[in-house]
Design an enzyme around this catalytic site. Structure first.
Site, PDB file in Angstrom:
ATOM      1  CE  LYS A 199      -3.570   2.208   2.644  1.00  0.00           C
ATOM      2  NZ  LYS A 199      -5.168   2.191   3.581  1.00  0.00           N
ATOM      3  CG  ASP A 245     -13.629   5.298   6.023  1.00  0.00           C
ATOM      4  OD1 ASP A 245     -14.690   4.956   6.326  1.00  0.00           O
ATOM      5  OD2 ASP A 245     -12.644   5.218   5.523  1.00  0.00           O
TER       6      ASP A 245
END
Length: 507
Positions: free
Chosen positions: A123, A228
């Site tokens: 990532k 989130d």
């Protein structure tokens, strides 16, 4: 912030990475790093540094920027990606980079593989995109700093995510296994599953709903709120097992908006199950159901920890695979405020840190270099001690002979005896030369007979050095700076010419 292109990585030399690292170090204190500072940090000649900089700009690893006062270079995400990948390769964490799996509002995800062929997910944090530039108001990465680069914010985001992932994985939470991180890149386990937003049907919607709600409550009991928690950050495998991803926005249950974040996570899951799977339940957790059993928010310094915890000294800062690289800009600001340039620094840049980063890029272990340097320091200390004891007088005897190296004793006499490369004529010439140097004329040359005042000598040397520096600067100016100076010179000539024409016109 385009796609990651690793084709050029195999053709970059060690000097290229020296320059990239020099730009990275210079950007700690400069928004645009000048060429003179880059050449000083990288220990390269000015002309060779300019040649490397032009190549890096051509491959879009650096960007050349100029204003009315400053001309220099800035590191972009392409060069930052190459530095992180080079470090991973040196650590033997990665060997190859594959396709891009996903693009988020603040990150890109790629498939990578280690030397054994095992696949991971990498990532790359990409903070600063136009669609997500309000992060400075939503998160506390920058704390009280007014001006901060997006590269440094991406680095902080990756460091936080690795710390969250590591501590959650050790506690048994369903998260990917963390492998390593460097700068703005995090390498983790590749999950064999799909995002929940891509799944149309479930085998057991009530069971999955209950599992997800228990996961939210378990996180809150450990002092953390995801912030989130939605269908885009939940992965499901073939057996509908949940894996949680994306953690940089986690907050503590002590946050002043903790209840609002908790209720929002619960509401996102309830609304999605009602909309996609047509399942609604009257049972759902609330913030009052939290029974705090652990303080992971204090351990990893999550956003929103209480000031009482900070006063008690209970905070444990997250540590990555190499704690030497976790340098904050607060330390750099304190060093600038002191105003004293210590040894090993070039305009506020720590050269020891630069050497450590270069050793890491080369794949060397820091422990070995520290051991070698320690041995050299001990050897130099022993030599100095021997010289001091031998020349101090009064010590005498066996102690002086022990401090000195026995192999070097009588070396001069041995050299006089063993001279196979000299013949009789050369020995005669050598003896005559020694007799000349031992004459009385050389004794008088010890004193200085100069009649020029030292101030005049300093002025002449300073003037000569200034001329050499100016001529060298004219020769070594790169193409962009040279064109700018030529443009300014032509504008000045045109202004002078137009003024002369006006004078002749008005008589």
């Amino acid at each position: 912030m385009g796609k990651l292109n690793v084709v050029v990585l195999r053709y970059l030399s060690r000097d290229d990475f020296r320059v990239l690292t020099a730009v990275e170090m210079g950007m700690k204190n400069h928004e645009i790093v000048p060429v003179s500072l880059l050449a000083s940090i990288a220990s390269l000649k000015h002309g060779g540094c300019n040649k490397i900089l032009r190549e890096l700009v051509k491959h879009k690893l650096l960007s050349y920027e100029h204003t009315k006062t400053v001309h220099g270079y800035r590191l972009n995400y392409g060069g930052y990606d190459y530095l992180a990948l080079k470090t991973f390769c040196a650590r033997e964490v990665l060997l190859s980079v594959g396709n891009q799996m996903g693009v988020g509002k603040e990150s890109d995800i790629y498939i990578v593989a280690n030397p054994e062929g095992e696949q991971y997910a990498m990532k790359l944090h990409r903070l600063g995109r136009t669609s997500f530039r309000n992060i400075k108001n939503q998160r506390d990465y920058h704390k009280n700093r007014k001006n901060i680069s997006w590269l440094y914010l991406s680095r902080l985001s990756a460091m936080k995510e690795y710390a969250y992932m590591k501590v959650l994985y050790e506690r048994g939470f369903p998260v990917p296994r963390p492998v390593d991180y460097n700068r703005h890149a995090v390498v983790m386990e590749l999950i064999n599953g799909y995002p929940m937003c891509q799944i149309r049907e479930l085998q057991d919607p009530p069971g999955l709903y209950s599992e997800i709600m228990e996961l939210i409550v378990k996180l809150a009991n450990h002092g953390l709120i995801h912030g989130d928690f939605n269908e885009f950050n939940l992965m499901l495998d073939d057996t509908d097992h949940v894996t949680m991803i994306d953690f940089p926005q986690m907050v503590s249950t002590s946050h002043f908006n903790a209840e609002w974040y908790f209720d929002r996570d619960v509401k996102c899951i309830r609304d999605y199950f009602a909309k996609r799977y047509h399942y609604e339940s009257e049972l759902y957790p609330t913030f009052k159901d939290i029974r705090r059993s652990c303080c992971l928010d204090v351990e990893i310094s999550a956003s929103g920890f209480t000031k009482e915890m900070e006063r008690d000294g209970e905070l444990l800062h997250p540590a990555g695979p190499e704690s030497e690289e976790e340098d904050d800009e607060d330390d750099d600001e304190e060093e600038e405020e002191e105003g004293d340039s210590e040894n090993g620094e070039v305009q506020g840049v720590d050269m020891e840190e630069y050497k450590h980063v270069m050793l890491e890029l080369d794949g060397l272990k820091l422990g070995e270099t520290q051991t070698d340097s320690r041995d050299e320091a001990e050897l130099v200390t022993e030599k100095k001690a021997g010289e001091h004891d031998g020349g101090g007088g009064g010590g005498g005897g066996e102690g002086e002979e022990e401090d000195q190296c026995p192999e070097l004793l009588g070396l001069s006499a041995a050299n006089r005896e063993f001279k196979p490369f000299r013949d009789a004529d050369s020995l005669l010439h050598l003896n005559e030369h020694r007799r000349r140097t031992d004459s009385e004329g050389t004794v008088g040359s010890v004193g200085s007979c100069s009649t020029i005042p030292p101030e005049v000598v300093r002025q002449k040397v300073r003037r000569q050095l200034g001329k050499q520096q100016k001529s060298a600067q004219r020769r070594r100016l790169q193409r962009g700076e040279s064109s700018l100076q030529t443009k300014a010179r032509r504008e000045t000539d045109s202004v002078i010419k137009s003024s002369l024409e006006c004078d002749s016109f008005w008589g």
